[in-house]
Design an enzyme around this catalytic site. Sequence first.
Site, PDB file in Angstrom:
ATOM      1  N   ASP A   1      26.502  40.006  51.796  1.00 27.44           N
ATOM      2  CA  ASP A   1      27.760  39.717  52.485  1.00 27.44           C
ATOM      3  C   ASP A   1      27.651  40.044  53.968  1.00 27.44           C
ATOM      4  OD1 ASP A   1      30.301  38.723  52.790  1.00 27.44           O
ATOM      5  OD2 ASP A   1      31.311  40.496  51.994  1.00 27.44           O
TER       6      ASP A   1
ATOM      7  N   ARG B   1      27.284  31.954  59.863  1.00 28.20           N
ATOM      8  CA  ARG B   1      28.103  31.423  60.968  1.00 28.20           C
ATOM      9  C   ARG B   1      27.646  30.038  61.429  1.00 28.20           C
ATOM     10  NH1 ARG B   1      31.688  34.807  59.034  1.00 28.20           N
ATOM     11  NH2 ARG B   1      31.699  36.866  59.935  1.00 28.20           N
TER      12      ARG B   1
ATOM     13  N   HIS C   1      26.900  35.223  55.277  1.00 27.23           N
ATOM     14  CA  HIS C   1      27.588  34.415  56.287  1.00 27.23           C
ATOM     15  C   HIS C   1      26.636  34.274  57.468  1.00 27.23           C
ATOM     16  CE1 HIS C   1      31.554  35.025  54.313  1.00 27.23           C
ATOM     17  NE2 HIS C   1      30.978  36.148  53.927  1.00 27.23           N
TER      18      HIS C   1
ATOM     19  N   LYS D   1      32.888  28.079  46.016  1.00 26.76           N
ATOM     20  CA  LYS D   1      33.440  29.385  46.362  1.00 26.76           C
ATOM     21  C   LYS D   1      34.953  29.379  46.254  1.00 26.76           C
ATOM     22  CE  LYS D   1      33.774  33.481  48.248  1.00 26.76           C
ATOM     23  NZ  LYS D   1      32.903  34.518  48.779  1.00 26.76           N
TER      24      LYS D   1
ATOM     25  N   HIS E   1      24.497  36.030  48.845  1.00 32.52           N
ATOM     26  CA  HIS E   1      25.809  35.901  49.516  1.00 32.52           C
ATOM     27  C   HIS E   1      25.647  36.300  50.975  1.00 32.52           C
ATOM     28  CE1 HIS E   1      30.403  36.639  49.538  1.00 32.52           C
ATOM     29  NE2 HIS E   1      29.979  36.746  50.790  1.00 32.52           N
TER      30      HIS E   1
ATOM     31  N   HIS F   1      35.686  35.479  45.477  1.00 31.33           N
ATOM     32  CA  HIS F   1      36.175  36.625  46.252  1.00 31.33           C
ATOM     33  C   HIS F   1      37.335  37.198  45.445  1.00 31.33           C
ATOM     34  CE1 HIS F   1      36.989  38.879  50.092  1.00 31.33           C
ATOM     35  NE2 HIS F   1      38.074  39.127  49.375  1.00 31.33           N
TER      36      HIS F   1
ATOM     37  N   HIS G   1      30.461  40.682  45.719  1.00 25.75           N
ATOM     38  CA  HIS G   1      30.650  41.947  46.474  1.00 25.75           C
ATOM     39  C   HIS G   1      31.637  42.895  45.796  1.00 25.75           C
ATOM     40  CE1 HIS G   1      33.987  39.555  47.952  1.00 25.75           C
ATOM     41  NE2 HIS G   1      33.256  38.872  48.811  1.00 25.75           N
TER      42      HIS G   1
ATOM     43  N   HIS H   1      30.295  39.759  63.451  1.00 25.19           N
ATOM     44  CA  HIS H   1      31.353  39.458  64.416  1.00 25.19           C
ATOM     45  C   HIS H   1      30.950  40.101  65.753  1.00 25.19           C
ATOM     46  CE1 HIS H   1      34.422  38.040  61.530  1.00 25.19           C
ATOM     47  NE2 HIS H   1      33.976  38.976  60.726  1.00 25.19           N
TER      48      HIS H   1
END
Length: 354
Positions: A257, A24, A22, A109, A20, A146, A184, A261
Site C-alpha cells: 500500500d 500515481r 499506488h 477494486k 497492492h 478497501h 491492508h 504524497h
Amino acid sequence: MLMGKTMTTKLTIPRPDDWHVHVRDGALLAGVLPHTARQFARAIIMPNLNPPMADSAGVLAYRQRIMAALAQTAPECAFTPLMTLYLTDATDPEMVARGHAAGDFIAAKLYPAHATTGSAHGVTDIARIWPVLERMAEIGMPLLIHGEVTDAHVDVFDREAVFIDRTLAPLIARLPDLRVVFEHITTAQAAAFVRSAGPNVAATITPQHLHLNRNAMFAGGIRPHAYCLPVAKREHHRQALRQLATSGFARVFLGTDSAPHDRHLKEAACGCAGIFNAPYALESYATVFDDEGALDRFEGFAARNGPAFYRLPVNPDTITLVREPVTVPATITCNGTAIVPFHAGETLAWRVLT
Ligand code: DOR
Ligand code: ZN
C-alpha cells in the site's frame, strides 16, 4: 539467538511481488515507480487516479504510461504491472467480464465511496453492484476490497471491524465463490476473519501496520507521516497482524500500500493519508520477520502465497537480502517531488543486495 544456532545473515528467495501499490501518474509516476520496479517483479496497481480507472480504455492507457515511465527511468527492470479496474455504481458487468478475459485488468477494486483518497467515485452501496460481483464470481476474477465503512457515526478506529460485520461477512455468505482479497488489514478481527474464512478469501498486510500502532501518530506531537487509511490501531491489533503474517498461513501476503504524497500535502492542516514505503519495503518486512524469529517464513509471505492465490507462477529469478544495517534517508526526491519515506531517519537491519 539460541546457543549453537547460527544466525542467518543472508536470505535468498524468489523475487517477490507487491500485491497492492499506488504508483500515481504524471511526473510522480516516473519518480516513484523505480522504487517498486527495483524490488518487485510484478505489482497490483491501484486505480484510484483522478479520474479513476473505471473502464478498459482508461486502464490500458494507464498501463502504457507506466511502461513508458519504466522505459524512461528503470529500463533495466523486468517489471510487470498487474492492472486493476475501479468499481463504481455504474460499472457494467459485461465490460468487466470482457476486459478481464482480454487481459486488460486482473482484478477489480472496491472502494466504498469516500472511504479514502481517490474514492469519491467509489461504490455508495454494495447492493448496486451485485450483478458485477455475481459475474466476477462466475469468472473467478478477484475482488480487492478497501474494507472500511464510511458511516460518520462509526469511530474511525472501528471502521474496519464494522465493515466485516456489515458488509464483508454478508458478501461472502451470499457469494461464496467470489475470490476476495481483504486488503491492508489492520485489526485482530480481520486477522481472525481471514483465518476462519474459506479458500477464496485472502488478505494483504502493509509494513506500517506490522511496525506501528496508533501511538505512532501522536509520539511527542502529531506525526502526519504515520497516517494512512485504514489508520493504525492499538498494539494488540499490531501483534495479531504480526502473528498472522509470520505464522506460515497461506492466504496472507505482501501488499505494501505504498502511497506517496508530496511532503507538503502531508505536513498540512488537513494532511493526506498514505505512507511511502516502496523504497525500503523488503527491508522493512524482513526486519519484522527477523524480530519474530520467522525468517524461514518470509519467502511464503513475500514470494509464494500471492502467486498461489492469483494463480500465477512464482517468479523464476531471485533476490537476496543480507543482514547489514541500512539507514533510510529523511526525504527522497522523486522526479522533483520531495517525499518523506516510511522509516525516515531510522536504521533497518536488513538490506537488499543489488
Ligand atoms: O492511506 C491511504 N492512501 N489509503 C488509501 O486507501 C489510499 C491511499 C492513497 O491513494 O493515497
Ligand atoms: Zn491502497
